[in-house]
Structures are given as C-alpha cells and as structure tokens.
Design a protein around this motif. Structure first.
Motif, PDB file in Angstrom:
ATOM      1  N   ARG A  48      -5.472  -1.688   5.009  1.00  0.00           N
ATOM      2  CA  ARG A  48      -4.087  -2.106   4.818  1.00  0.00           C
ATOM      3  C   ARG A  48      -3.608  -1.842   3.398  1.00  0.00           C
ATOM      4  NH1 ARG A  48      -2.188  -7.594   7.653  1.00  0.00           N
ATOM      5  NH2 ARG A  48      -2.907  -6.337   9.402  1.00  0.00           N
ATOM      6  N   LEU A  49      -4.517  -1.921   2.439  1.00  0.00           N
ATOM      7  CA  LEU A  49      -4.166  -1.636   1.050  1.00  0.00           C
ATOM      8  C   LEU A  49      -4.213  -0.150   0.733  1.00  0.00           C
ATOM      9  CD1 LEU A  49      -6.129  -4.546  -0.665  1.00  0.00           C
ATOM     10  CD2 LEU A  49      -3.658  -4.214  -0.779  1.00  0.00           C
ATOM     11  N   GLY A  50      -4.750   0.652   1.675  1.00  0.00           N
ATOM     12  CA  GLY A  50      -4.873   2.079   1.415  1.00  0.00           C
ATOM     13  C   GLY A  50      -6.010   2.403   0.473  1.00  0.00           C
ATOM     14  N   LEU A  51      -7.087   1.588   0.513  1.00  0.00           N
ATOM     15  CA  LEU A  51      -8.224   1.773  -0.385  1.00  0.00           C
ATOM     16  C   LEU A  51      -9.493   2.024   0.413  1.00  0.00           C
ATOM     17  CD1 LEU A  51      -7.660  -1.241  -2.832  1.00  0.00           C
ATOM     18  CD2 LEU A  51      -7.093   1.145  -3.273  1.00  0.00           C
ATOM     19  N   HIS A  52     -10.475   2.659  -0.234  1.00  0.00           N
ATOM     20  CA  HIS A  52     -11.821   2.726   0.328  1.00  0.00           C
ATOM     21  C   HIS A  52     -12.443   1.335   0.204  1.00  0.00           C
ATOM     22  CE1 HIS A  52     -16.087   3.718   0.709  1.00  0.00           C
ATOM     23  NE2 HIS A  52     -15.709   4.854   1.272  1.00  0.00           N
ATOM     24  N   PRO A  53     -13.227   0.879   1.205  1.00  0.00           N
ATOM     25  CA  PRO A  53     -13.834  -0.458   1.119  1.00  0.00           C
ATOM     26  C   PRO A  53     -14.615  -0.693  -0.176  1.00  0.00           C
ATOM     27  CG  PRO A  53     -14.105   0.413   3.329  1.00  0.00           C
ATOM     28  CD  PRO A  53     -13.508   1.523   2.505  1.00  0.00           C
ATOM     29  N   GLY A  69       0.802  -1.221   0.000  1.00  0.00           N
ATOM     30  CA  GLY A  69       0.000   0.000   0.000  1.00  0.00           C
ATOM     31  C   GLY A  69       0.828   1.260   0.000  1.00  0.00           C
ATOM     32  N   ASN A  70       2.163   1.108  -0.066  1.00  0.00           N
ATOM     33  CA  ASN A  70       3.091   2.215  -0.202  1.00  0.00           C
ATOM     34  C   ASN A  70       2.986   3.236   0.942  1.00  0.00           C
ATOM     35  OD1 ASN A  70       4.584   1.676  -2.832  1.00  0.00           O
ATOM     36  ND2 ASN A  70       2.458   1.349  -3.434  1.00  0.00           N
ATOM     37  N   VAL A  71       3.159   4.531   0.633  1.00  0.00           N
ATOM     38  CA  VAL A  71       3.235   5.549   1.679  1.00  0.00           C
ATOM     39  C   VAL A  71       1.913   5.647   2.444  1.00  0.00           C
ATOM     40  CG1 VAL A  71       3.671   7.987   2.174  1.00  0.00           C
ATOM     41  CG2 VAL A  71       4.966   6.836   0.374  1.00  0.00           C
ATOM     42  N   ARG A  72       0.805   5.446   1.761  1.00  0.00           N
ATOM     43  CA  ARG A  72      -0.489   5.507   2.448  1.00  0.00           C
ATOM     44  C   ARG A  72      -0.575   4.419   3.514  1.00  0.00           C
ATOM     45  NH1 ARG A  72      -5.007   4.973  -1.618  1.00  0.00           N
ATOM     46  NH2 ARG A  72      -4.299   7.062  -2.196  1.00  0.00           N
ATOM     47  N   GLU A  73      -0.107   3.218   3.184  1.00  0.00           N
ATOM     48  CA  GLU A  73      -0.107   2.141   4.174  1.00  0.00           C
ATOM     49  C   GLU A  73       0.854   2.452   5.315  1.00  0.00           C
ATOM     50  OE1 GLU A  73       0.393  -2.723   4.442  1.00  0.00           O
ATOM     51  OE2 GLU A  73       1.183  -1.645   2.700  1.00  0.00           O
ATOM     52  N   VAL A 120      -3.412  -9.938   0.826  1.00  0.00           N
ATOM     53  CA  VAL A 120      -3.818  -9.077   1.938  1.00  0.00           C
ATOM     54  C   VAL A 120      -5.170  -9.520   2.491  1.00  0.00           C
ATOM     55  CG1 VAL A 120      -4.439  -6.715   2.588  1.00  0.00           C
ATOM     56  CG2 VAL A 120      -2.447  -7.117   1.136  1.00  0.00           C
ATOM     57  N   LEU A 121      -6.076  -9.927   1.620  1.00  0.00           N
ATOM     58  CA  LEU A 121      -7.375 -10.428   2.084  1.00  0.00           C
ATOM     59  C   LEU A 121      -7.200 -11.661   2.963  1.00  0.00           C
ATOM     60  CD1 LEU A 121      -9.498  -9.984  -1.166  1.00  0.00           C
ATOM     61  CD2 LEU A 121     -10.023  -8.962   1.045  1.00  0.00           C
ATOM     62  N   ARG A 122      -6.303 -12.565   2.568  1.00  0.00           N
ATOM     63  CA  ARG A 122      -6.054 -13.749   3.400  1.00  0.00           C
ATOM     64  C   ARG A 122      -5.458 -13.341   4.746  1.00  0.00           C
ATOM     65  NH1 ARG A 122      -4.342 -16.248  -1.539  1.00  0.00           N
ATOM     66  NH2 ARG A 122      -2.167 -15.753  -1.059  1.00  0.00           N
ATOM     67  N   ASP A 123      -4.477 -12.411   4.705  1.00  0.00           N
ATOM     68  CA  ASP A 123      -3.852 -11.972   5.950  1.00  0.00           C
ATOM     69  C   ASP A 123      -4.855 -11.349   6.905  1.00  0.00           C
ATOM     70  OD1 ASP A 123      -1.471 -12.829   4.917  1.00  0.00           O
ATOM     71  OD2 ASP A 123      -0.688 -10.834   4.449  1.00  0.00           O
ATOM     72  N   CYS A 124      -5.851 -10.663   6.350  1.00  0.00           N
ATOM     73  CA  CYS A 124      -6.871  -9.970   7.153  1.00  0.00           C
ATOM     74  C   CYS A 124      -8.121 -10.825   7.363  1.00  0.00           C
ATOM     75  CB  CYS A 124      -7.247  -8.642   6.498  1.00  0.00           C
ATOM     76  SG  CYS A 124      -5.877  -7.480   6.391  1.00  0.00           S
ATOM     77  N   ARG A 125      -8.012 -12.112   7.003  1.00  0.00           N
ATOM     78  CA  ARG A 125      -9.140 -13.036   7.159  1.00  0.00           C
ATOM     79  C   ARG A 125     -10.379 -12.541   6.428  1.00  0.00           C
ATOM     80  NH1 ARG A 125      -8.556 -14.852  13.563  1.00  0.00           N
ATOM     81  NH2 ARG A 125      -6.388 -15.559  13.389  1.00  0.00           N
ATOM     82  N   TRP A 126     -10.142 -11.919   5.292  1.00  0.00           N
ATOM     83  CA  TRP A 126     -11.194 -11.455   4.378  1.00  0.00           C
ATOM     84  C   TRP A 126     -12.071 -10.357   4.972  1.00  0.00           C
ATOM     85  CZ3 TRP A 126     -11.268 -13.039  -0.678  1.00  0.00           C
ATOM     86  CH2 TRP A 126     -10.411 -14.103  -0.984  1.00  0.00           C
ATOM     87  N   ARG A 127     -11.540  -9.650   5.971  1.00  0.00           N
ATOM     88  CA  ARG A 127     -12.275  -8.509   6.526  1.00  0.00           C
ATOM     89  C   ARG A 127     -12.064  -7.297   5.632  1.00  0.00           C
ATOM     90  NH1 ARG A 127     -10.091 -10.439  11.443  1.00  0.00           N
ATOM     91  NH2 ARG A 127      -8.432  -8.888  11.260  1.00  0.00           N
ATOM     92  N   ILE A 128     -13.158  -6.668   5.210  1.00  0.00           N
ATOM     93  CA  ILE A 128     -13.094  -5.462   4.390  1.00  0.00           C
ATOM     94  C   ILE A 128     -13.447  -4.233   5.210  1.00  0.00           C
ATOM     95  CG2 ILE A 128     -14.056  -4.325   2.326  1.00  0.00           C
ATOM     96  CD1 ILE A 128     -14.450  -7.048   1.099  1.00  0.00           C
ATOM     97  N   ASN A 129     -14.184  -4.428   6.293  1.00  0.00           N
ATOM     98  CA  ASN A 129     -14.522  -3.345   7.220  1.00  0.00           C
ATOM     99  C   ASN A 129     -14.063  -3.735   8.622  1.00  0.00           C
ATOM    100  OD1 ASN A 129     -16.225  -1.430   5.531  1.00  0.00           O
ATOM    101  ND2 ASN A 129     -17.308  -3.341   5.181  1.00  0.00           N
ATOM    102  N   GLY A 130     -14.015  -2.762   9.515  1.00  0.00           N
ATOM    103  CA  GLY A 130     -13.664  -3.041  10.892  1.00  0.00           C
ATOM    104  C   GLY A 130     -12.175  -2.959  11.154  1.00  0.00           C
ATOM    105  N   GLY A 173      -8.378  -3.702  11.511  1.00  0.00           N
ATOM    106  CA  GLY A 173      -7.432  -4.537  10.774  1.00  0.00           C
ATOM    107  C   GLY A 173      -7.943  -5.039   9.442  1.00  0.00           C
ATOM    108  N   ASN A 174      -8.802  -4.248   8.798  1.00  0.00           N
ATOM    109  CA  ASN A 174      -9.408  -4.715   7.549  1.00  0.00           C
ATOM    110  C   ASN A 174      -8.449  -4.571   6.371  1.00  0.00           C
ATOM    111  OD1 ASN A 174     -10.147  -2.154   5.839  1.00  0.00           O
ATOM    112  ND2 ASN A 174     -10.714  -1.629   7.947  1.00  0.00           N
ATOM    113  N   ALA A 175      -8.739  -5.329   5.306  1.00  0.00           N
ATOM    114  CA  ALA A 175      -7.871  -5.369   4.130  1.00  0.00           C
ATOM    115  C   ALA A 175      -7.868  -4.056   3.371  1.00  0.00           C
ATOM    116  CB  ALA A 175      -8.316  -6.512   3.211  1.00  0.00           C
ATOM    117  N   ALA A 176      -9.017  -3.375   3.303  1.00  0.00           N
ATOM    118  CA  ALA A 176      -9.084  -2.109   2.574  1.00  0.00           C
ATOM    119  C   ALA A 176      -8.136  -1.083   3.191  1.00  0.00           C
ATOM    120  CB  ALA A 176     -10.522  -1.581   2.563  1.00  0.00           C
TER     121      ALA A 176
END
Length: 301
Positions: free
Chosen positions: A279-284, A209-213, A262-272, A274-277
């Motif tokens: 960590r990737l620096g993205l909006h869900p 996720g680079n600098v944002r992450e 990243v989804l596997r690392d975050c156990r497929w959490r997109i919200n909440g 430690g979510n994957a979004a």
C-alpha cells in the motif's frame, strides 16, 4: 508535470548532477531514466542503487566493489556500481539514507572521479554522471547533522521536485485510464466504464503512496472487475482527503505518521494480501528498515 519535463529537457543534454526530490511513489526513477535516455551517455549503462534497500555494511561494497578476501564471504573480486556505470549514468536512489561514513567517500568520487575497492590500495578512475533522488528534506538533514553539507551542495546543482499525487489530482483520470490500458490485456479485462462513485473515491483519497499506490489499487480493481465496469473494493480509499499529511511539521515526522497509519490500517501486515508495504509502494525489507529507523514497533502507534 509540464514544469518537471521542461526541467528534464533543459538539463538532460548536459553532464550536470541532478537531485530529484519527491515523496515515495512519485516517479523519481522514471525521471532518472528520462535524464539518461535523453543525455549524451544514453548508449552506456544506467545503473541504479537503492541506498535504503541495502544493509549499511553492504553499501560500500555495492558502490565501490571489493577484492577477493577483503572480508568474510568475498570469494572473488567484484566490481562496484561505479565501475559498472563507467561512461554511463549512476542513479543513487534514496541518497538521503546513505550512512554518514560513506558520504565522504561518495564526495571524493564526485570531486575527483576516483575511488578504491574494499581491500585494495589501487585507485580506480571513473567517469559517470550522477543522478540522485530522495524523499527526505536534505536541508533539514544537514541541520540535524545527518547529512554532510558539502555533499548536499555538491548534489543539489540542479534540483527537480516531483509533485505528490495530492498536488495533481486533475491528473488522476488520465493516469487511471493509462494504467487500465497498460494492464487489462494481460489480465483479460476490458474496461469501458468507470462509475462516478469510483472517480469520487479515487479523487478524495490522500494517496500516501502516490502514483505507485494508484497503480497497485487499479490493478487490484481490475482483478475484481470481470465485466466492462471498473469495481473498486479497496476500503481504505473511503478515507477522506483530509487524511493527507498536514503542511506543518518535518518531512521525517510526516513520513513516520503515514507509515504508522498505514500499518494500523493493514493490521500490521508487511507481507501477504493487503499488506502495508504494498500500500505504501515499498519493498517489505525497505518498510522494515524505515520502521527500525523511526523506532516504530507494534503497539507504539
């Protein structure tokens, strides 16, 4: 980055179209702002549109506007981003995800400086500077038939490529201290020391996720650091740098692999928490869109 800022200094005073290339989180929007603020249109608006965050059915209305009654829900005339940015700068983020059917309409605006609002036959004239950005390999997208070649050549008058954080690891200490000084007062934290093992973890991580992450990680570390020493509790930073994407393969394949990992690392959490979004620096919603685009579903990775 000195090379990048040198390019900004050269092209900002002109009206040339600029195409900013780089991975998610490398600071493409910051470069767009710098181009606007140091350009001849800085007293007029800088208007941003994220071509990924909007549903395909809404992008045309967002860009060009619509008349009252043009479609269900259009209860009033609404100006588009082109009209709002008149005499200013329009930043088209993630231009590589613009649907093919809208690419020809965008090309017309770039060539002729005119468009029609949805539901209107009246031609609107507009005078804007275009700054576009994408994480995609547009040349590959052209070859794959996913992006118009004439639009690609129109946009790539002056390309600026932003390096990933993996390519500028020597900048990590300065970035970390900048983020600490920027955020610690608001969080009532006063960091004076960053331990050697924390520096090692930050330097060895792949930073998809680079600098944002990096900013998200340091902000979380500040929360867990009530004393004057930075404490890093992000387990995923223990991952070695070898986990960085390989130089082989298409950018699309590399991005898909990163998102799956990243989804596997975050156990497929997109919200909440430690979510994957995050960590990737993205909006869900942006992450969901990309998962759909790449055909990523739970259990497929």
């Amino acid at each position: 980055m000195k090379r990048v800022m040198g390019q900004v200094e050269v092209v900002a005073p002109t009206d040339a179209i600029v195409l900013i290339l780089g991975e998610t989180g490398t600071g493409k929007e910051l470069i767009a702002r710098a181009l606007h603020m140091h350009g001849p249109r800085h007293t007029f608006p800088l208007v941003s549109v994220n071509c990924t965050a909007l549903a395909p059915t809404l992008i045309e209305s967002e860009l060009f506007g619509h008349e009252r009654g043009a479609f269900t829900g259009a209860v009033a005339m609404r100006p588009g981003r082109f009209q709002i940015a008149h005499h200013g700068t329009l930043f088209l983020d993630e231009i590589g995800d613009l649907p093919l059917e809208l690419q020809s309409k965008l090309l017309r605006v770039l060539r002729e400086g005119e468009f029609e609002r949805i539901g209107s036959s009246h031609t609107q004239k507009v005078n804007v500077r275009i700054v576009a950005a994408t994480h995609r390999d547009l040349a590959r997208a052209v070859a794959d038939g996913e992006f118009r070649d004439d639009l690609y050549y129109r946009l790539s008058v002056f390309p600026i490529r932003l390096p990933s954080l993996r390519e500028r690891r020597e900048d990590i200490p300065a970035l970390v201290w900048f983020i600490i000084h920027k955020r610690q007062r608001a969080m009532n934290r006063w960091i004076k020391t960053v331990p050697a093992h924390v520096w090692d973890a930050l330097q060895n991580y792949a930073w998809p996720g680079n600098v944002r992450e990096l900013e998200n990680v340091i902000e979380r570390a500040l929360i867990h650091s009530p004393g004057n020493t930075l404490r890093l509790l992000d387990d995923h930073l223990e991952t070695p740098a070898a986990r960085a994407p390989a130089d082989t393969g298409t950018l699309r394949a590399i991005e898909r692999t990163h998102i799956e990992q990243v989804l596997r690392d975050c156990r497929w959490r997109i919200n909440g928490v430690g979510n994957a979004a995050e960590r990737l620096g993205l909006h869900p919603n942006t992450l969901r869109f990309r998962m759909k685009k790449f055909g990523i579903v739970r259990g497929s990775a």
